[in-house]
Design a protein around this motif. Structure first.
Motif: not given
Ligand code: NAP
Length: 241
Positions: A94-109, A163-176
């Protein structure tokens, strides 16, 4: 069962993953170069072999359950255990702000960065439980830290990639969550922040080298028995969640 330690590093054909494999290999650990592309994976393994490292290529696309199951079966057959799992493979698309994020890109991430990490971890856990000192390292990012990204004064607060940042927040949760489940076992589960490293992921704009980026994950992959679990670390120490 192999006497030497065995480490599996996903997305190890290039970038930080390749360097993690090199540094673990230099410590005498057998490193399994997991990559989704056979040619790239074999070339990466050959490069480490030429440096005297005990290594093999193992085909692994973290978004494909059949590929993950085949990798686990191959490791079981050859080694009967796994000592270190580094969940390194990820995409940043993903390369834009949240309002421009494609759902498909979010899912692929999430398919790669979150569900891939979960599926690989789940499949490899029985093998890690056969090790006397299993270590799981999840490659997070400073961008996964809500404490940092919510602070406008933080150096990278402008990198607002949902997409990217929240995927890494999710990884932090998964870690815990995995660390909590495994707390009374020898297995330690931690998240690593490599810093801003020049790789293909960021068109080589990072200011750190892959050698520097590999420092924290390699340390977490080789923690002693009294080392931490459920933590989030960069090279300098603890990262705030
Ligand atoms: P990179 O050079 O782009 O490497 C990413 C690796 O992941 C490649 O080997 C890639 O394989 C692999 N990959 C992607 N999708 C995959 C899939 N479905 N199955 C298997 N492998 C897959 O990136 P990097 O910078 O080294 O990143 C490594 C880790 O560090 C990532 O988790 C990243 O989020 C994290 N990180 C990096 C930075 C940074 O500044 N570079 C900062 C913080 C965190 P292909 O070659 O086949 O595409």
């Amino acid at each position: 069962m192999a006497n030497k330690k065995v480490a599996l590093i996903t997305g190890a054909n290039k970038g930080i993953g390749h360097e993690i494999a090199r540094q673990l290999g230099k410590q005498g650990i057998i490193v399994l170069i997991a990559a989704r592309d056979e040619a790239r994976g074999k070339e990466a393994a050959a490069a480490l072999k030429s440096e005297g490292i005990d290594t093999r290529f193992i085909p692994l696309d973290v978004t494909r359950e059949d590929s993950i199951a085949a990798a686990a079966a191959a490791i079981e057959k050859e080694f009967g255990k796994l000592d270190i799992l580094v969940n390194n493979a990820a995409v940043a698309i993903d390369n834009g702000p949240p309002s421009k994020l494609d759902l498909a890109v979010f899912r692929r991430t999430y398919d790669t960065n979150v569900f891939g990490v979960f599926a690989v971890t789940k499949a490899m856990l029985p093998l890690l439980q056969k090790s006397d000192a299993g270590r799981i390292v999840n490659m997070s990012s400073g961008l996964g830290s809500l404490a940092q990204t919510s602070d406008p004064a933080w150096a990278f607060a402008g990198v607002n990639l949902l997409a990217y940042n929240s995927s890494k927040s999710a990884i932090n949760a998964l870690t815990v969550q995995f660390a909590n489940e495994l707390r009374n076992t020898p297995i330690k589960v931690n998240a690593a922040d490599p810093g801003y490293v020049a790789t293909d992921l960021n068109q080589n704009r990072g200011h750190r080298t892959v050698q520097q980026g590999a420092t924290a994950p390699v340390r977490l992959a080789t923690l002693p028995a009294d080392g931490p679990t459920a933590g989030y670390f960069n090279e300098d120490g603890v990262v705030p969640w």
